[in-house]
Enzyme design. Structure first.
Site, short mmCIF file in Angstrom:
data_model
loop_
_atom_site.label_atom_id
_atom_site.label_comp_id
_atom_site.label_asym_id
_atom_site.label_seq_id
_atom_site.Cartn_x
_atom_site.Cartn_y
_atom_site.Cartn_z
N HIS A 88 0.85 -1.19 0.00
CA HIS A 88 0.00 0.00 0.00
C HIS A 88 0.88 1.23 0.00
CE1 HIS A 88 -3.15 2.84 1.12
NE2 HIS A 88 -3.97 1.94 0.62
N ASP B 229 -7.89 -5.78 0.43
CA ASP B 229 -8.39 -6.63 -0.64
C ASP B 229 -7.86 -8.05 -0.59
OD1 ASP B 229 -10.08 -4.79 -1.74
OD2 ASP B 229 -8.47 -3.82 -2.86
N1 CMC Z 1 4.13 -7.62 -4.87
C1 CMC Z 1 5.48 -7.60 -5.06
N2 CMC Z 1 6.24 -6.51 -4.92
C2 CMC Z 1 5.64 -5.36 -4.58
C3 CMC Z 1 4.24 -5.30 -4.37
C4 CMC Z 1 3.49 -6.48 -4.52
N3 CMC Z 1 2.17 -6.49 -4.32
N4 CMC Z 1 3.90 -4.04 -4.04
C5 CMC Z 1 5.03 -3.32 -4.06
N5 CMC Z 1 6.08 -4.13 -4.38
C6 CMC Z 1 7.50 -3.73 -4.43
C7 CMC Z 1 7.80 -2.95 -5.69
O1 CMC Z 1 8.23 -3.80 -6.74
C8 CMC Z 1 8.89 -2.01 -5.22
O2 CMC Z 1 10.10 -2.73 -5.14
P1 CMC Z 1 11.52 -1.97 -5.43
O3 CMC Z 1 11.62 -0.89 -4.38
O4 CMC Z 1 12.54 -3.04 -5.30
O5 CMC Z 1 11.40 -1.42 -6.82
C9 CMC Z 1 8.46 -1.68 -3.78
O6 CMC Z 1 7.71 -2.83 -3.34
C10 CMC Z 1 7.61 -0.42 -3.67
O7 CMC Z 1 6.50 -0.56 -4.54
P2 CMC Z 1 5.81 0.62 -5.36
O8 CMC Z 1 5.06 0.04 -6.51
O9 CMC Z 1 6.83 1.67 -5.65
O10 CMC Z 1 4.83 1.19 -4.26
P3 CMC Z 1 3.58 2.11 -4.52
O11 CMC Z 1 3.33 2.82 -3.25
O12 CMC Z 1 3.77 2.93 -5.76
O13 CMC Z 1 2.42 1.04 -4.85
C11 CMC Z 1 0.60 -0.45 -4.68
C12 CMC Z 1 1.43 0.64 -3.97
C13 CMC Z 1 -0.65 -0.74 -3.83
C14 CMC Z 1 0.14 0.04 -6.05
C15 CMC Z 1 1.48 -1.72 -4.83
O14 CMC Z 1 1.87 -2.18 -3.55
C16 CMC Z 1 0.75 -2.83 -5.58
O15 CMC Z 1 0.77 -2.86 -6.82
N6 CMC Z 1 0.07 -3.80 -4.84
C17 CMC Z 1 -0.69 -4.83 -5.48
C18 CMC Z 1 -2.06 -4.27 -5.89
C19 CMC Z 1 -2.98 -4.07 -4.69
O16 CMC Z 1 -3.15 -4.94 -3.86
N7 CMC Z 1 -3.66 -2.89 -4.67
C20 CMC Z 1 -4.66 -2.58 -3.66
C21 CMC Z 1 -4.33 -1.41 -2.80
S1 CMC Z 1 -5.42 -1.32 -1.36
C22 CMC Z 1 -6.98 -1.08 -2.01
C23 CMC Z 1 -7.17 0.32 -2.46
O17 CMC Z 1 -7.11 1.23 -1.62
O18 CMC Z 1 -7.44 0.50 -3.66
#
Ligand code: CMC
Length: 434
Positions: free
Chosen positions: A313, A371
């Site tokens: 998140h 989720d």
């Molecule tokens: N699985 C594997 N690696 C992950 C994941 C994941 N679900 N989420 C983040 N990472 C890694 C990412 O690859 C990155 O690694 P590095 O620093 O080595 O490049 C690091 O963790 C930071 O990730 P980010 O994508 O820069 O973080 P963000 O804050 O931009 O993204 C997120 C947040 C929710 C989009 C992401 O965690 C994600 O895609 N999660 C899966 C989708 C999900 O479950 N979304 C629902 C969010 S809660 C419901 C809502 O409010 O909508």
């Protein structure tokens, strides 16, 4: 906003004069540096794609402390709200600023209940969609179409219009979501029934048919009501910011909320519940718990393009408090429905166990989000996977509309207009002969 004694000073390495900016304090949470005059004073913009460090507005609705894993609606902790309130209490709280007393509650419930029916002509509009269309595609269209059917409440400068639109949206969303589902099944639409609660009414509109009496199951109603409460608002997330940005042009609330629905659909946001369940089903069909280790290796491999859906998140870097409550609901529902041995729940628990011990997830502070378990709950109570995000949209509507209202009542609000760092070609002439 309260001015802090502190101010921020921006200095430059090339000897340009430094510039001071005011700092404001909220009730709780980080202070903000007010950079509205930055461009005027320095000829420079700030650069913050993804809004990692940018507060786009002030708001008194929801507060999240990502490090503590804390979520408050109007100051009340989500853990207390989830066990002491129903979803319409939460709607009253989010919309009006406080929980209703007994008389306010009766009035509010009655007001919402008496707006649940939709214009009959909407049935014909819906029939224009393919029956195999994704429910979120249908819902985006239906919500946008409300502006055509309820044009008498689209004057955003009129407080009464804004109130009526808010109630119409909250009341009609369950009817529209259930209609989208019934249409995909080729079943007749079920009209709302006013002697049922908001959530029981939705359950009936989803699952009843005109052929027999339908008794609403309390376990199902409680579980869905919990899902609605946990999804009601979440401060300036992508879809809420979309609603604010879209609404900032002065467009009507139905159009702004339709934009929010469209944004929510994405798998990084509301679409994650559907994507998470698909991931669990895929894993179950391809070796189940035995293959969890291999799957986690794929997740950690950046080249695989596989993410652990329902994990991570932008704000929660400790634990999503909604996930704890949802895991509890998941256990209750599975046990009440005699599904304790549900293999997908076991799989989810195993994925969570591994992730919480694995340095990849621990170092990046990745925890289950709301989720991760909500899909298992919905599947257990008979909601098809493709409907999950539509149910999220139903629940989030109150948050969107409250945030839109708050923006309109802010005397400082302006049309949202981010700037950019241009990296394209400098000025050049079009060749004479092409
Ligand atoms: N699985 C594997 N690696 C992950 C994941 C994941 N679900 N989420 C983040 N990472 C890694 C990412 O690859 C990155 O690694 P590095 O620093 O080595 O490049 C690091 O963790 C930071 O990730 P980010 O994508 O820069 O973080 P963000 O804050 O931009 O993204 C997120 C947040 C929710 C989009 C992401 O965690 C994600 O895609 N999660 C899966 C989708 C999900 O479950 N979304 C629902 C969010 S809660 C419901 C809502 O409010 O909508």
């Amino acid at each position: 906003m309260k001015l802090s004694d502190k101010k921020a000073t921006l200095s430059f390495s090339d000897g340009s004069p430094s510039v001071d900016f005011p700092v404001y304090k909220g009730t709780i949470g980080p202070d903000v540096i007010d950079i509205r005059k930055l461009y005027g004073k320095t000829d420079m913009f700030t650069y913050d794609p993804g809004f990692l460090s940018t507060a786009s507005c002030e708001s008194a609705i929801t507060y999240i402390d990502g490090d503590k894993g804390e979520l408050l609606y109007r100051g009340y902790p989500i853990e207390q709200l989830a066990v002491n309130c129903d979803y319409l209490d939460i709607c009253h709280l989010i919309l009006n600023g406080d929980l209703p007393n007994a008389a306010q509650k009766a009035d509010f419930d009655s007001l919402v209940t008496h707006h649940t029916m939709v214009h009959e002509q909407l049935h014909f509009f819906l029939r224009g969609f393919r029956r195999d269309a994704h429910p979120m595609a249908v819902l985006t269209g239906l919500v946008g179409a409300l502006a055509a059917f309820y044009h008498d409440s689209t004057d955003i400068t009129n407080a009464h219009h804004r109130d009526v639109s808010a109630i119409r949206l909250i009341a009609k969303m369950p009817t529209l979501v259930a209609m989208a589902y019934k249409y995909s099944q080729g079943q007749p639409f079920i009209y709302p029934q006013n002697d049922l609660s908001y959530t029981a009414n939705f359950v009936r509109m989803m699952f009843a048919t005109p052929c027999e009496d339908y008794k609403v199951n309390d376990v199902v109603v409680r579980a869905l009501d919990r899902i609605f409460i946990l999804h009601a608002d979440h401060e300036q997330n992508a879809s809420t910011s979309t609603v604010r940005l879209c609404g900032s042009s002065g467009t009507n609330p139905f159009a702004a909320i339709a934009a929010g629905v469209a944004c929510l659909w994405g798998p990084a946001h509301g679409g994650a519940n559907e994507a998470c369940l698909q991931m669990l089903e895929h894993l179950q069909a391809n070796g189940g718990i035995e293959k969890v280790g291999a799957f986690m290796e794929q997740v950690k491999d950046k080249n695989s393009g596989v993410r652990l859906m329902g994990f991570g998140h932008r704000v929660y870097k400790n634990y999503d408090p909604r996930a704890k409550l949802m895991q509890q609901t998941c256990k209750e529902v599975l046990s009440a429905l005699g599904l304790e041995k549900d293999p997908l729940f076991k799989l989810a628990m195993e994925l969570e166990r591994i992730a919480l011990e694995d340095p990849y997830f621990v170092d990046r502070k990745l925890y289950p989000n709301v989720d991760f378990y909500s899909g298992i709950v919905q599947r257990a109570i008979g909601v098809p996977t493709s409907m999950f995000t539509a149910i999220f949209a139903l629940a989030r509507t109150v948050g969107w509309i409250a945030q839109w209202n708050e923006m309109l009542s802010d005397p400082d609000y302006k049309i949202g207009r981010p700037r950019q760092l241009y990296v394209g070609s400098a000025v050049r002439d079009v060749p004479k002969k092409r």
